[in-house]
Design an enzyme around this catalytic site. Structure first.
Site, PDB file in Angstrom:
ATOM      1  N   HIS A  19      -1.335   4.473  -0.140  1.00  0.00           N
ATOM      2  CA  HIS A  19      -0.691   5.218   0.952  1.00  0.00           C
ATOM      3  C   HIS A  19      -1.744   5.798   1.898  1.00  0.00           C
ATOM      4  O   HIS A  19      -1.610   5.710   3.117  1.00  0.00           O
ATOM      5  CB  HIS A  19       0.111   6.399   0.389  1.00  0.00           C
ATOM      6  CG  HIS A  19       1.344   6.049  -0.382  1.00  0.00           C
ATOM      7  ND1 HIS A  19       1.597   6.538  -1.643  1.00  0.00           N
ATOM      8  CD2 HIS A  19       2.407   5.266  -0.074  1.00  0.00           C
ATOM      9  CE1 HIS A  19       2.768   6.087  -2.066  1.00  0.00           C
ATOM     10  NE2 HIS A  19       3.279   5.291  -1.145  1.00  0.00           N
ATOM     11  N   LYS A  43      16.379   7.272  -6.204  1.00  0.00           N
ATOM     12  CA  LYS A  43      15.225   7.193  -7.103  1.00  0.00           C
ATOM     13  C   LYS A  43      15.068   8.497  -7.865  1.00  0.00           C
ATOM     14  O   LYS A  43      15.088   9.580  -7.257  1.00  0.00           O
ATOM     15  CB  LYS A  43      13.945   6.952  -6.286  1.00  0.00           C
ATOM     16  CG  LYS A  43      13.818   5.544  -5.755  1.00  0.00           C
ATOM     17  CD  LYS A  43      12.428   5.353  -5.179  1.00  0.00           C
ATOM     18  CE  LYS A  43      12.283   4.025  -4.480  1.00  0.00           C
ATOM     19  NZ  LYS A  43      10.980   3.872  -3.818  1.00  0.00           N
ATOM     20  N   ARG A  92       2.885  -4.810   0.885  1.00  0.00           N
ATOM     21  CA  ARG A  92       1.989  -5.261  -0.180  1.00  0.00           C
ATOM     22  C   ARG A  92       2.183  -6.730  -0.509  1.00  0.00           C
ATOM     23  O   ARG A  92       1.250  -7.475  -0.709  1.00  0.00           O
ATOM     24  CB  ARG A  92       2.213  -4.440  -1.453  1.00  0.00           C
ATOM     25  CG  ARG A  92       1.521  -3.129  -1.483  1.00  0.00           C
ATOM     26  CD  ARG A  92       2.154  -2.217  -2.476  1.00  0.00           C
ATOM     27  NE  ARG A  92       3.553  -1.971  -2.124  1.00  0.00           N
ATOM     28  CZ  ARG A  92       4.298  -1.051  -2.681  1.00  0.00           C
ATOM     29  NH1 ARG A  92       3.830  -0.324  -3.644  1.00  0.00           N
ATOM     30  NH2 ARG A  92       5.535  -0.867  -2.287  1.00  0.00           N
ATOM     31  N   SER A 130       3.458   3.699  -6.594  1.00  0.00           N
ATOM     32  CA  SER A 130       3.657   4.978  -7.295  1.00  0.00           C
ATOM     33  C   SER A 130       4.277   4.721  -8.663  1.00  0.00           C
ATOM     34  O   SER A 130       3.942   5.395  -9.641  1.00  0.00           O
ATOM     35  CB  SER A 130       4.573   5.892  -6.478  1.00  0.00           C
ATOM     36  OG  SER A 130       4.001   6.162  -5.227  1.00  0.00           O
TER      37      SER A 130
HETATM   38  P1  ADP Z   1       9.598   4.027  -0.525  1.00  0.00           P
HETATM   39  O1  ADP Z   1      10.243   4.737  -1.661  1.00  0.00           O
HETATM   40  O2  ADP Z   1      10.198   4.328   0.816  1.00  0.00           O
HETATM   41  O3  ADP Z   1       9.312   2.557  -0.740  1.00  0.00           O
HETATM   42  P2  ADP Z   1       6.855   4.599  -1.155  1.00  0.00           P
HETATM   43  O4  ADP Z   1       6.344   5.976  -1.347  1.00  0.00           O
HETATM   44  O5  ADP Z   1       6.959   3.752  -2.361  1.00  0.00           O
HETATM   45  O6  ADP Z   1       8.215   4.759  -0.410  1.00  0.00           O
HETATM   46  O7  ADP Z   1       6.009   3.867  -0.049  1.00  0.00           O
HETATM   47  C1  ADP Z   1       5.965   4.308   1.292  1.00  0.00           C
HETATM   48  C2  ADP Z   1       5.392   3.205   2.139  1.00  0.00           C
HETATM   49  O8  ADP Z   1       4.051   2.952   1.760  1.00  0.00           O
HETATM   50  C3  ADP Z   1       6.136   1.877   2.003  1.00  0.00           C
HETATM   51  O9  ADP Z   1       6.145   1.241   3.258  1.00  0.00           O
HETATM   52  C4  ADP Z   1       5.282   1.110   1.024  1.00  0.00           C
HETATM   53  O10 ADP Z   1       5.412  -0.281   1.190  1.00  0.00           O
HETATM   54  C5  ADP Z   1       3.894   1.584   1.421  1.00  0.00           C
HETATM   55  N1  ADP Z   1       2.954   1.447   0.315  1.00  0.00           N
HETATM   56  C6  ADP Z   1       3.058   1.931  -0.930  1.00  0.00           C
HETATM   57  N2  ADP Z   1       1.990   1.580  -1.693  1.00  0.00           N
HETATM   58  C7  ADP Z   1       1.186   0.839  -0.887  1.00  0.00           C
HETATM   59  C8  ADP Z   1      -0.064   0.153  -1.076  1.00  0.00           C
HETATM   60  N3  ADP Z   1      -0.675   0.159  -2.246  1.00  0.00           N
HETATM   61  N4  ADP Z   1      -0.589  -0.508  -0.004  1.00  0.00           N
HETATM   62  C9  ADP Z   1       0.066  -0.531   1.162  1.00  0.00           C
HETATM   63  N5  ADP Z   1       1.243   0.084   1.410  1.00  0.00           N
HETATM   64  C10 ADP Z   1       1.803   0.763   0.404  1.00  0.00           C
END
Ligand code: ADP
Length: 162
Positions: A19, A43, A92, A130
């Protein structure tokens, strides 16, 4: 000069170096980024919204181009409320693409003035989510270098591994 503001929405449960990488690279494109923690009813979260926001604040170390906020309800409404036009999302894998494509299209259908900007993950972070971080940490696996130090510490406390 007009400042460009973008919203980076997500669960951030908890924030990872993946992130942060998207956030820092996003700051090359935008003057200000609002990291918006979603109250996601679907979630089941490990950290409360307040805890997640605090972890993000500690991780960005006073960068004044970043604001941390939270929102409930539709993203398009939140984006309008803060007078932004752009939303940042990270990609990703192909598996992210389908969901993100649907969401971006739906959001654009709800608000023509909003655009989602996708940033490709870095090679060092493509395997980080996460969810997997929480899984590994819950079994006392090492997540060092994958999340900010403060997150690593808080994960240990959550899973009572200290
Ligand atoms: P959500 O629950 O909305 O998917 P996340 O907290 O999982 O939210 O992720 C927020 C954003 O960050 C999403 O667009 C996700 O694809 C991106 N993201 C999460 N992990 C990574 C990573 N390792 N590399 C690039 N983008 C990421």
């Amino acid at each position: 000069m007009k400042k460009t503001v973008a919203v980076y929405p997500g669960s951030f449960d908890p924030i990872t170096n993946g992130h942060l990488d998207i956030l820092m690279r996003g700051l090359e494109l935008f003057d200000k980024i609002i990291v918006a923690v979603a109250h996601n009813v679907e979630k089941k979260a490990l950290f409360t919204v307040e805890e997640r926001m605090a972890l993000i604040r500690e991780s960005i170390k006073g960068n004044d181009h970043v604001e941390v906020d939270n929102f409930d309800g539709l993203l398009v409404d939140y984006v309008k409320k803060v007078n932004a036009r752009f939303v940042i999302r990270g990609l990703r894998a192909m598996s992210d693409f389908e969901y993100e494509f649907q969401m971006a299209s739906m959001n654009r259908n709800l608000n023509r003035d909003m655009d989602t900007i996708f940033m490709m993950t870095s090679k060092d972070y493509f395997f980080i989510s996460s969810r997997t971080i929480k899984e590994v940490a819950s079994f006392n696996g090492c997540v060092s270098g994958l999340v900010p130090d403060i997150v690593e510490k808080k994960l240990k406390e959550k899973f009572a591994l200290v």
